[in-house]
Design a protein around this motif. Structure first.
Motif, short mmCIF file in Angstrom:
data_model
loop_
_atom_site.label_atom_id
_atom_site.label_comp_id
_atom_site.label_asym_id
_atom_site.label_seq_id
_atom_site.Cartn_x
_atom_site.Cartn_y
_atom_site.Cartn_z
N ALA A 140 0.83 -1.20 0.00
CA ALA A 140 0.00 0.00 0.00
C ALA A 140 0.87 1.26 0.00
O ALA A 140 0.54 2.25 -0.67
CB ALA A 140 -0.92 -0.01 1.21
N VAL A 141 1.98 1.23 0.74
CA VAL A 141 2.92 2.36 0.71
C VAL A 141 3.44 2.57 -0.71
O VAL A 141 3.48 3.70 -1.22
CB VAL A 141 4.09 2.12 1.69
N LYS A 142 3.81 1.50 -1.36
CA LYS A 142 4.30 1.58 -2.74
C LYS A 142 3.24 2.18 -3.66
O LYS A 142 3.54 3.06 -4.49
CB LYS A 142 4.70 0.19 -3.24
N ALA A 143 2.00 1.74 -3.53
CA ALA A 143 0.93 2.24 -4.38
C ALA A 143 0.70 3.73 -4.15
O ALA A 143 0.48 4.50 -5.11
CB ALA A 143 -0.35 1.45 -4.11
N ALA A 144 0.76 4.15 -2.89
CA ALA A 144 0.56 5.57 -2.58
C ALA A 144 1.67 6.43 -3.18
O ALA A 144 1.41 7.49 -3.76
CB ALA A 144 0.48 5.77 -1.07
N VAL A 145 2.90 5.97 -3.04
CA VAL A 145 4.03 6.73 -3.57
C VAL A 145 3.98 6.78 -5.09
O VAL A 145 4.17 7.85 -5.71
CB VAL A 145 5.36 6.13 -3.08
N ALA A 146 3.69 5.65 -5.72
CA ALA A 146 3.58 5.63 -7.18
C ALA A 146 2.44 6.52 -7.67
O ALA A 146 2.50 7.09 -8.77
CB ALA A 146 3.37 4.20 -7.67
N GLY A 147 1.42 6.68 -6.83
CA GLY A 147 0.30 7.54 -7.20
C GLY A 147 0.56 9.02 -6.99
O GLY A 147 -0.30 9.84 -7.29
N GLY A 148 1.73 9.36 -6.45
CA GLY A 148 2.09 10.77 -6.30
C GLY A 148 1.91 11.34 -4.91
O GLY A 148 1.97 12.56 -4.73
N THR A 149 1.74 10.48 -3.88
CA THR A 149 1.50 10.98 -2.52
C THR A 149 2.75 11.62 -1.92
O THR A 149 2.65 12.58 -1.16
CB THR A 149 1.01 9.83 -1.61
N GLY A 150 3.92 11.10 -2.21
CA GLY A 150 5.14 11.65 -1.64
C GLY A 150 6.32 10.72 -1.87
O GLY A 150 6.44 10.12 -2.94
#
Length: 322
Positions: free
Chosen positions: A252-262
């Motif tokens: 989930a961390v990976k998905a968030a980062v890939a989505g542009g979260t940070g």
């Protein structure tokens, strides 16, 4: 291997030194070894399929027969005495060898092997282990997989709940056999949009972590253990920013980062495909990145299930390419 002659003077010395241990019921010795390895009457009872009172009675019987105190009762579990260490050293190899001959699954006419119970970090199980074990499942191996954190899983392994587990550190003590399985490298990553805004790897190489000021941190937990370790190891300083988003799941961390979260720090194996495709950008490429060794741990005692050894050996072989 050279064996003792138990019909001669050596046998008399053995019996005299341990109160006649040569005459002890094998079931008592098996129970002793289970308690010795698990450090608990309760855990040994689960492992052996006995009640706890039965295990307690058998250990007391053995102590009377040997005229030795084998375990010190503690608030939680038991601690072996020096006599227990000596006895365990003498019986472990022959009893384990006997179990492989007489235990379940030793006969060609035996029932199909029981499922292999395997536990470990969810991300490693998903990304590496399950694809690696697919050929064994095709050959009839049955698996029961449990994801979780290393510390509680190790306690459950000692209690006999699992056959094998993947640990993020080498377990302490002599009761559990562990082998190094793989090294995971940690990498600092973000989406391409954030990498461009901060000036990319060149800016971070020049200015260090200050270049990431104002970029949201996405982390596995509030205390950000993975990111803190990266900061100490690579930048030689303490992490001072708090996470903007936490999720106890590295996928989930990976998905968030890939989505542009940070930005975040992830195991390289977990985000290799995203780095190759450009969905994630490597923000820093130090000469000495943080490395963590994962271990394959087997439960105490000798398993009568031949598929446990099959899964263990297959993972050790496959992991050479990870």
């Amino acid at each position: 291997m050279r064996h003792r002659d138990f019909d001669g003077e050596g046998a008399e010395a053995e019996r005299a030194s341990f109160g006649g241990a040569a005459q002890v019921d094998l079931n008592l010795l098996r129970t002793f070894l289970a308690v010795y390895r698990t450090g608990s009457f309760t855990a040994a009872a689960r492992l052996l399929g006995l009640s706890q009172p039965t295990v307690t009675t058998q250990i007391r019987t053995l102590e009377r027969q040997l005229d030795r105190e084998l375990f010190q009762r503690l608030a939680r579990g038991v601690a072996p005495s020096a006599h227990a260490d000596e006895l365990a050293a003498r019986i472990v190899e022959p009893l384990d060898a006997l179990a492989t001959v007489t235990g379940p699954g030793s006969s060609a006419d035996a029932h199909p092997a029981e499922p292999v119970h395997l536990a470990g970090p969810a991300e490693l199980l998903t990304q590496r282990v399950m694809p690696a074990l697919a050929p064994l499942v095709d050959k009839g191996v049955r698996l029961r997989i449990t994801p979780g954190l290393t510390e509680p899983l190790l306690e459950e392994l000692r209690a006999g709940r699992y056959d094998l587990m993947l640990a993020t550190y080498r377990p302490r003590g002599r009761a559990l056999a562990s082998l190094a399985l793989m090294d995971e490298e940690f990498v600092l990553v973000s989406a391409p949009s954030w990498a461009e805004r901060v000036g990319g790897p060149a800016r971070i190489a020049a200015d260090g972590p200050a270049a990431l000021h104002g970029v949201p941190l996405v982390a596995y937990a509030e205390d950000v253990p993975i990111v803190r370790r990266y900061w100490r190891h690579v930048f030689g300083r303490r992490l001072v920013c708090n996470p903007a988003v936490t999720m106890p799941d590295l996928n989930a961390v990976k998905a968030a980062v890939a989505g542009g979260t940070g930005f975040s720090v992830l195991p390289r194996y977990l985000c290799a495909a995203e780095l190759a495709s450009g969905a994630l950008v490597l923000l820093h490429d130090p000469d000495d990145p943080p490395i963590n060794t994962g271990f394959l741990v087997q439960r105490p005692g000798s398993s009568g299930n031949p598929h446990v050894a099959l899964v263990r050996d297959h993972l050790l072989e496959t992991a050479r390419a990870w």
